[in-house]
Scaffold this motif. Structure first.
Motif, PDB file in Angstrom:
ATOM      1  N   PHE A  25      10.379  -3.376  14.949  1.00 36.85           N
ATOM      2  CA  PHE A  25      10.846  -1.990  14.850  1.00 36.85           C
ATOM      3  C   PHE A  25       9.724  -1.034  15.224  1.00 36.85           C
ATOM      4  CE2 PHE A  25      11.608   2.051  12.706  1.00 36.85           C
ATOM      5  CZ  PHE A  25      12.921   2.302  13.085  1.00 36.85           C
ATOM      6  N   SER A  26      10.113   0.063  15.864  1.00 39.88           N
ATOM      7  CA  SER A  26       9.207   1.178  16.102  1.00 39.88           C
ATOM      8  C   SER A  26      10.046   2.413  16.383  1.00 39.88           C
ATOM      9  CB  SER A  26       8.286   0.885  17.299  1.00 39.88           C
ATOM     10  OG  SER A  26       7.361   1.947  17.478  1.00 39.88           O
ATOM     11  N   CYS A  27       9.555   3.571  15.934  1.00 39.07           N
ATOM     12  CA  CYS A  27      10.250   4.829  16.187  1.00 39.07           C
ATOM     13  C   CYS A  27       9.248   5.828  16.765  1.00 39.07           C
ATOM     14  CB  CYS A  27      10.859   5.375  14.893  1.00 39.07           C
ATOM     15  SG  CYS A  27      11.808   6.903  15.126  1.00 39.07           S
ATOM     16  N   LEU A 106       4.045  14.278   7.108  1.00 42.27           N
ATOM     17  CA  LEU A 106       3.004  13.775   6.207  1.00 42.27           C
ATOM     18  C   LEU A 106       3.464  13.743   4.759  1.00 42.27           C
ATOM     19  CD1 LEU A 106      -0.214  15.470   7.658  1.00 42.27           C
ATOM     20  CD2 LEU A 106       0.560  13.109   7.957  1.00 42.27           C
ATOM     21  N   ASN A 107       4.491  14.517   4.434  1.00 38.46           N
ATOM     22  CA  ASN A 107       4.984  14.575   3.061  1.00 38.46           C
ATOM     23  C   ASN A 107       6.476  14.255   2.977  1.00 38.46           C
ATOM     24  OD1 ASN A 107       2.559  15.764   1.456  1.00 38.46           O
ATOM     25  ND2 ASN A 107       2.716  17.056   3.283  1.00 38.46           N
ATOM     26  N   ARG A 108       6.982  13.498   3.934  1.00 42.43           N
ATOM     27  CA  ARG A 108       8.395  13.132   3.968  1.00 42.43           C
ATOM     28  C   ARG A 108       8.749  12.254   2.763  1.00 42.43           C
ATOM     29  NH1 ARG A 108       5.304   9.951   6.879  1.00 42.43           N
ATOM     30  NH2 ARG A 108       5.803   7.760   7.338  1.00 42.43           N
ATOM     31  N   PRO A 109      10.008  12.280   2.334  1.00 41.87           N
ATOM     32  CA  PRO A 109      10.412  11.502   1.162  1.00 41.87           C
ATOM     33  C   PRO A 109      10.227   9.998   1.338  1.00 41.87           C
ATOM     34  CG  PRO A 109      12.034  13.190   1.654  1.00 41.87           C
ATOM     35  CD  PRO A 109      11.073  13.168   2.818  1.00 41.87           C
ATOM     36  N   GLY A 110      10.174   9.307   0.209  1.00 43.35           N
ATOM     37  CA  GLY A 110       9.965   7.866   0.230  1.00 43.35           C
ATOM     38  C   GLY A 110      11.044   7.109   0.975  1.00 43.35           C
ATOM     39  N   ALA A 111      12.305   7.548   0.865  1.00 43.59           N
ATOM     40  CA  ALA A 111      13.391   6.854   1.556  1.00 43.59           C
ATOM     41  C   ALA A 111      13.222   6.931   3.062  1.00 43.59           C
ATOM     42  CB  ALA A 111      14.733   7.454   1.146  1.00 43.59           C
ATOM     43  N   CYS A 112      12.716   8.066   3.557  1.00 44.74           N
ATOM     44  CA  CYS A 112      12.466   8.216   4.990  1.00 44.74           C
ATOM     45  C   CYS A 112      11.330   7.291   5.424  1.00 44.74           C
ATOM     46  CB  CYS A 112      12.113   9.660   5.322  1.00 44.74           C
ATOM     47  SG  CYS A 112      13.373  10.872   4.866  1.00 44.74           S
ATOM     48  N   ARG A 113      10.322   7.155   4.590  1.00 42.16           N
ATOM     49  CA  ARG A 113       9.188   6.291   4.906  1.00 42.16           C
ATOM     50  C   ARG A 113       9.618   4.823   4.927  1.00 42.16           C
ATOM     51  NH1 ARG A 113       4.006   8.733   3.787  1.00 42.16           N
ATOM     52  NH2 ARG A 113       4.321  10.929   3.289  1.00 42.16           N
ATOM     53  N   THR A 114      10.489   4.443   4.019  1.00 40.13           N
ATOM     54  CA  THR A 114      10.896   3.044   3.892  1.00 40.13           C
ATOM     55  C   THR A 114      11.773   2.600   5.060  1.00 40.13           C
ATOM     56  OG1 THR A 114      10.861   3.324   1.489  1.00 40.13           O
ATOM     57  CG2 THR A 114      11.911   1.348   2.317  1.00 40.13           C
ATOM     58  N   TYR A 115      12.627   3.505   5.559  1.00 40.70           N
ATOM     59  CA  TYR A 115      13.541   3.183   6.664  1.00 40.70           C
ATOM     60  C   TYR A 115      12.771   2.606   7.851  1.00 40.70           C
ATOM     61  CZ  TYR A 115      17.279   3.888  10.078  1.00 40.70           C
ATOM     62  OH  TYR A 115      18.246   3.695  11.023  1.00 40.70           O
ATOM     63  N   PRO A 116      13.259   1.514   8.476  1.00 41.45           N
ATOM     64  CA  PRO A 116      14.606   0.960   8.408  1.00 41.45           C
ATOM     65  C   PRO A 116      14.806  -0.125   7.360  1.00 41.45           C
ATOM     66  CG  PRO A 116      13.414  -0.190  10.094  1.00 41.45           C
ATOM     67  CD  PRO A 116      12.453   0.812   9.504  1.00 41.45           C
ATOM     68  N   LEU A 117      13.979  -0.134   6.361  1.00 40.48           N
ATOM     69  CA  LEU A 117      14.203  -1.050   5.253  1.00 40.48           C
ATOM     70  C   LEU A 117      14.853  -0.300   4.101  1.00 40.48           C
ATOM     71  CD1 LEU A 117      10.867  -3.104   5.077  1.00 40.48           C
ATOM     72  CD2 LEU A 117      12.959  -3.627   6.329  1.00 40.48           C
ATOM     73  N   LYS A 145      14.832  -2.575  19.128  1.00 46.19           N
ATOM     74  CA  LYS A 145      14.598  -3.180  20.448  1.00 46.19           C
ATOM     75  C   LYS A 145      13.119  -3.199  20.806  1.00 46.19           C
ATOM     76  CE  LYS A 145      19.121  -1.675  22.153  1.00 46.19           C
ATOM     77  NZ  LYS A 145      19.846  -0.842  23.167  1.00 46.19           N
ATOM     78  N   GLU A 146      12.313  -2.512  19.986  1.00 45.23           N
ATOM     79  CA  GLU A 146      10.864  -2.507  20.203  1.00 45.23           C
ATOM     80  C   GLU A 146      10.269  -3.866  19.821  1.00 45.23           C
ATOM     81  OE1 GLU A 146       9.048   0.621  21.258  1.00 45.23           O
ATOM     82  OE2 GLU A 146      11.121   0.679  21.949  1.00 45.23           O
ATOM     83  N   THR A 147       9.051  -4.126  20.239  1.00 42.15           N
ATOM     84  CA  THR A 147       8.472  -5.461  20.072  1.00 42.15           C
ATOM     85  C   THR A 147       7.498  -5.580  18.900  1.00 42.15           C
ATOM     86  OG1 THR A 147       6.728  -4.938  21.666  1.00 42.15           O
ATOM     87  CG2 THR A 147       8.722  -5.993  22.515  1.00 42.15           C
ATOM     88  N   LYS A 148       7.059  -4.469  18.324  1.00 42.40           N
ATOM     89  CA  LYS A 148       6.097  -4.503  17.226  1.00 42.40           C
ATOM     90  C   LYS A 148       6.718  -5.170  16.007  1.00 42.40           C
ATOM     91  CE  LYS A 148       2.512  -3.389  14.615  1.00 42.40           C
ATOM     92  NZ  LYS A 148       1.212  -4.072  14.735  1.00 42.40           N
ATOM     93  N   GLU A 149       6.046  -6.209  15.468  1.00 38.53           N
ATOM     94  CA  GLU A 149       6.557  -6.977  14.334  1.00 38.53           C
ATOM     95  C   GLU A 149       5.866  -6.549  13.041  1.00 38.53           C
ATOM     96  OE1 GLU A 149       8.741  -9.670  14.150  1.00 38.53           O
ATOM     97  OE2 GLU A 149       9.324  -9.633  16.275  1.00 38.53           O
ATOM     98  N   TRP A 150       6.662  -6.504  11.970  1.00 37.19           N
ATOM     99  CA  TRP A 150       6.150  -6.110  10.656  1.00 37.19           C
ATOM    100  C   TRP A 150       6.683  -7.030   9.566  1.00 37.19           C
ATOM    101  CZ3 TRP A 150       3.201  -1.606  10.951  1.00 37.19           C
ATOM    102  CH2 TRP A 150       3.434  -0.770  12.037  1.00 37.19           C
TER     103      TRP A 150
END
Length: 256
Positions: A25-27, A106-117, A145-150
């Motif tokens: 995933f990558s955005c 920089l101060n976005r909510p936790g749910a936004c940070r967690t997405y796409p999980l 569709k991005e290649t970066k793995e996490w």
């Protein structure tokens, strides 16, 4: 069905990301779906989310609540249920999204940070936090569709979620304790919880006006830190609400 149960059912319907497994995933602005996920949201806000956002915007609690929040209460525990208010337009856009991206990144909510999980947390019989992660793969999202793995651990660290999850899990512990008591907060307790947990600037005034520290075992150094640091004040607020609502708190006690 309660909001809590509905959220759990939603997560249970998603593929679980097992520990050590990876996802791609990558955005970024170069993706065709950039900003597509930032609208028509039922975005729940935690006390720490509100603290970070309100502070970064330089708004007092009253203005922030009236402008950006929708307030109800959880049916099981009676705690405040706080949602971010979307704009009244066709897309129901997030009020902070711009063509260039998130204006409060920089101060976005936790749910936004967690997405796409999606993250589900609960307490085991010994009071330890058990967490599970689920992949939220929406049809419009090309980030997969991005290649970066996490791994989930790598993603949480990269998105700066340590403090968010630490405070949010404390809030979850408090609500779980109240739920296990078998009774919800009454209206007075609800109002106290909303003041203490979601209006830190007004809560500090309340502490002074009501001389709260005169009745609690809190050192002068700790008192000063609570007045000077919003995050320390939220930490105290969680302890204070636990003491007021349940009659006991491991980290805070009345003066003898």
């Amino acid at each position: 069905m309660s909001e809590h149960d509905a959220s759990e059912d939603f997560l249970d319907s998603l593929p679980e990301l097992e520990a050590g497994k990876t996802f791609a995933f990558s955005c970024h602005p170069g993706i065709s779906c950039f900003n597509a996920c930032c609208g028509d949201l039922n975005l729940m806000m935690t006390p720490y989310d509100v603290l970070r956002l309100r502070t970064s915007l330089g708004m007092d609690s009253k203005k922030f609540v009236n402008t950006h929040l929708e307030i109800s209460r959880t049916p099981e525990t009676g705690f405040p249920m706080v949602r971010l208010r979307m704009l009244d337009n066709r897309k129901r856009s997030c009020p902070f999204v711009r063509d260039s991206g998130c204006s409060v990144y920089l101060n976005r909510p936790g749910a936004c940070r967690t997405y796409p999980l999606g993250r589900a947390s609960r307490l085991d019989d010994d009071g330890n936090v058990i967490e599970q992660f689920f992949i939220v793969k929406e049809p419009h999202c090309n980030g997969f569709k991005e290649t970066k793995e996490w791994t989930s651990t790598e993603w949480l660290k990269d998105q700066g979620l340590e403090k968010y999850n630490e405070v949010n899990d404390r809030y979850m512990r408090l609500m779980t304790k109240v739920r296990r008591m078998g009774r919800a907060l009454d209206d007075r307790q609800l109002n106290m919880a909303f003041l203490a947990l979601f209006q830190i600037d007004n809560f500090k005034n309340f502490i002074k006006d009501m001389n709260v520290f005169s009745r609690l075992d809190v050192s002068e150094a700790e008192q000063n830190a609570i007045y000077e640091d919003d995050e320390k004040c939220l930490d105290f607020a969680l302890n204070w609400i636990e003491l007021v609502v349940t009659g006991e708190c491991e980290n805070l006690s009345p003066k003898k």
